[in-house]
Design a protein around this motif. Structure first.
Motif, short mmCIF file in Angstrom:
data_model
loop_
_atom_site.label_atom_id
_atom_site.label_comp_id
_atom_site.label_asym_id
_atom_site.label_seq_id
_atom_site.Cartn_x
_atom_site.Cartn_y
_atom_site.Cartn_z
N LYS A 1 0.86 -1.20 0.00
CA LYS A 1 0.00 0.00 0.00
C LYS A 1 0.89 1.24 0.00
O LYS A 1 0.93 2.01 0.97
CB LYS A 1 -0.91 -0.01 1.24
CG LYS A 1 -2.03 -1.01 1.13
CD LYS A 1 -3.22 -0.36 0.44
CE LYS A 1 -4.16 -1.35 -0.18
NZ LYS A 1 -4.55 -1.03 -1.56
N ALA A 2 1.63 1.39 -1.07
CA ALA A 2 2.51 2.54 -1.21
C ALA A 2 2.73 2.80 -2.69
O ALA A 2 2.67 1.88 -3.51
CB ALA A 2 3.86 2.29 -0.53
N ASP B 1 -1.57 4.80 -4.60
CA ASP B 1 -1.05 4.37 -3.29
C ASP B 1 -0.96 2.85 -3.17
O ASP B 1 -1.04 2.30 -2.07
CB ASP B 1 -1.93 4.94 -2.16
CG ASP B 1 -3.37 4.45 -2.28
OD1 ASP B 1 -3.70 3.76 -3.28
OD2 ASP B 1 -4.17 4.74 -1.37
N GLU C 1 4.84 1.75 3.49
CA GLU C 1 3.42 2.02 3.73
C GLU C 1 3.24 3.16 4.75
O GLU C 1 2.37 4.01 4.60
CB GLU C 1 2.70 0.74 4.20
CG GLU C 1 2.59 -0.26 3.05
CD GLU C 1 1.89 -1.57 3.42
OE1 GLU C 1 1.65 -1.82 4.62
OE2 GLU C 1 1.58 -2.34 2.48
N LEU C 2 4.12 3.17 5.76
CA LEU C 2 4.06 4.28 6.73
C LEU C 2 4.41 5.59 6.04
O LEU C 2 3.82 6.64 6.30
CB LEU C 2 5.02 4.02 7.89
CG LEU C 2 4.66 2.85 8.82
CD1 LEU C 2 5.78 2.61 9.84
CD2 LEU C 2 3.34 3.12 9.53
N GLN D 1 3.96 6.26 2.85
CA GLN D 1 2.83 6.64 2.02
C GLN D 1 1.79 7.40 2.85
O GLN D 1 1.27 8.44 2.42
CB GLN D 1 2.18 5.39 1.41
CG GLN D 1 0.91 5.65 0.60
CD GLN D 1 1.20 6.41 -0.68
OE1 GLN D 1 2.09 6.04 -1.43
NE2 GLN D 1 0.47 7.49 -0.91
N LEU D 2 1.51 6.90 4.04
CA LEU D 2 0.51 7.57 4.89
C LEU D 2 0.96 8.98 5.23
O LEU D 2 0.18 9.92 5.21
CB LEU D 2 0.30 6.76 6.18
CG LEU D 2 -0.36 5.39 5.99
CD1 LEU D 2 -0.33 4.59 7.30
CD2 LEU D 2 -1.80 5.55 5.49
N ALA E 1 1.08 11.77 2.37
CA ALA E 1 -0.24 12.23 1.94
C ALA E 1 -0.74 13.39 2.80
O ALA E 1 -1.72 14.05 2.46
CB ALA E 1 -1.24 11.07 2.01
N SER E 2 -0.05 13.63 3.91
CA SER E 2 -0.51 14.69 4.82
C SER E 2 -0.15 16.08 4.29
O SER E 2 0.90 16.26 3.67
CB SER E 2 0.17 14.50 6.18
OG SER E 2 0.07 15.67 6.95
#
Ligand code: FES
Ligand SMILES: [Fe+2]
Length: 344
Positions: free
Chosen positions: A159-160, A265, A306-307, A309-310, A313-314
């Motif tokens: 998920k990235a 993502d 994945e971290l 990616q999260l 996005a901020s």
């Protein structure tokens, strides 16, 4: 924009030639809105056909891999194509004035076999692979890549974004914290990048002299490939081949990752462990030592990707300068921007 300018223009690693060794064996390579059928015809010629019926565009093959006996038949109105792509059956079309089957073969993308890898290009005017890959021609000859075979394959849905995965691969700044095992086996601050600008980036890291290879045990899990000369022994070479291929060359085996973006993502990562075919035929051959080591390391990497990616996005995130240990990321960014036409 990326799909058009990068995945629609560049050479993409689709798989290994051994996947289509026999005529009729096929696999699909799906990239963005394109789906290609890779197969070898009865004359032994490899093809990458668009998975699109010439009649009304229906997807021809849905299974990701399989065997076709002698033809490909469209599931909608039964137009039928030979394995060389020619249209050989089109019910009721003989009644259409001037319709000739020879005018409607399957459309084809460019396909080149390089070091046992099948590279495809869906551009209308592909750049020549031989020219584009000039810096790599002969570079890996010691590993005899075209003679290696896939011993194990793992797929990961990460998920990235695909770029975060390439960037993660391109530095070992994160290794001490994220990869305790890898940091034990190899000297994370060692090595040298011999390709540091352009489409191909990377170099080598040294294996700690107490160990032989990057495996869970730290020992070889096959006899060293090639002549075991000073260039292959005691080192692991890591290269990223823009945009979707990562090539990791060990003394006794080769690991490759192919990245296939699924969404901004989300990336499908196909990882394969390649060994000498003769080694694989041996009664006591077992790739588990290498597979276990990298499967663990892969998962450690996907977790931080994945971290990341999260976080990116901020609205709070904006890039800082890179550390000196991230020089390949800066080079990747330049290659990316130049592929998009943002810089020369
Ligand atoms: S769409 Fe394929 S035969 Fe009609
Ligand atoms: Fe890593």
């Amino acid at each position: 924009m990326e799909q058009k300018r990068i995945f629609g223009e560049r050479w993409l690693c689709a798989g290994r030639a051994e996947q289509i060794e026999k005529p009729g064996k096929y696999f699909l390579f799906n990239t963005g809105s394109e789906s290609l059928i890779l197969l070898r015809d009865h004359k032994g010629e490899p093809h990458a056909f668009y998975n699109v019926c010439r009649h009304r565009g229906t997807r021809l093959c849905s299974e990701l891999e399989g065997s076709l006996r002698s033809s490909i038949q469209c599931p909608y109105h039964a137009w039928t194509y030979a394995l060389d792509g020619s249209l050989i059956g089109a019910p009721s079309m003989d009644d259409v004035p001037d319709f000739s089957k020879v005018d409607y073969p399957l459309n084809e993308a460019a396909l080149v076999e390089w070091e046992g890898f099948l590279y495809v290009n869906v551009s209308d005017k592909p750049i020549s692979l031989e020219e584009h890959f000039a810096a790599l021609i002969g570079k890996f000859s010691q590993w005899r890549l075209s003679e290696l075979r896939v011993a194990r394959k793992s797929q990961y849905e990460v998920k990235a974004n695909w770029k975060l995965i390439v960037q993660n691969y391109s530095e070992c700044y994160h290794c001490e914290l994220v990869h305790p095992e890898l940091s034990r086996l190899s000297i994370t601050k060692s090595g040298y990048n011999d390709l540091h600008e352009g489409s191909f980036l990377g170099g080598y890291m040294e294996i700690d002299p107490q160990y032989e290879s990057m495996t869970a045990s730290g020992r070889f899990c096959a006899a060293p490939i090639g002549n075991g000369g000073s260039e292959t022994a005691g080192r692991v070479y890591y290269y990223s081949l823009f945009p979707n291929h990562l090539l990791s060359l060990h003394p006794d085996y080769v690991m490759t990752h192919r990245l296939i973006p699924q969404a901004p993502d989300s990336t499908l990562v196909i990882c394969e462990w390649l060994f000498d075919a003769l080694e694989m035929a041996g009664a006591d051959f077992n790739p588990d030592d290498a597979v276990r080591f990298w499967d663990t390391t892969n998962r450690e990497d996907w977790e931080v990707c994945e971290l990341s990616q999260l976080g990116v996005a901020s609205k709070a995130y904006s890039p800082t300068p890179y550390s000196p240990r991230e020089s390949l990321l800066a080079a990747f960014d330049r290659e990316y921007l130049s592929a998009l036409g943002e810089i020369d």
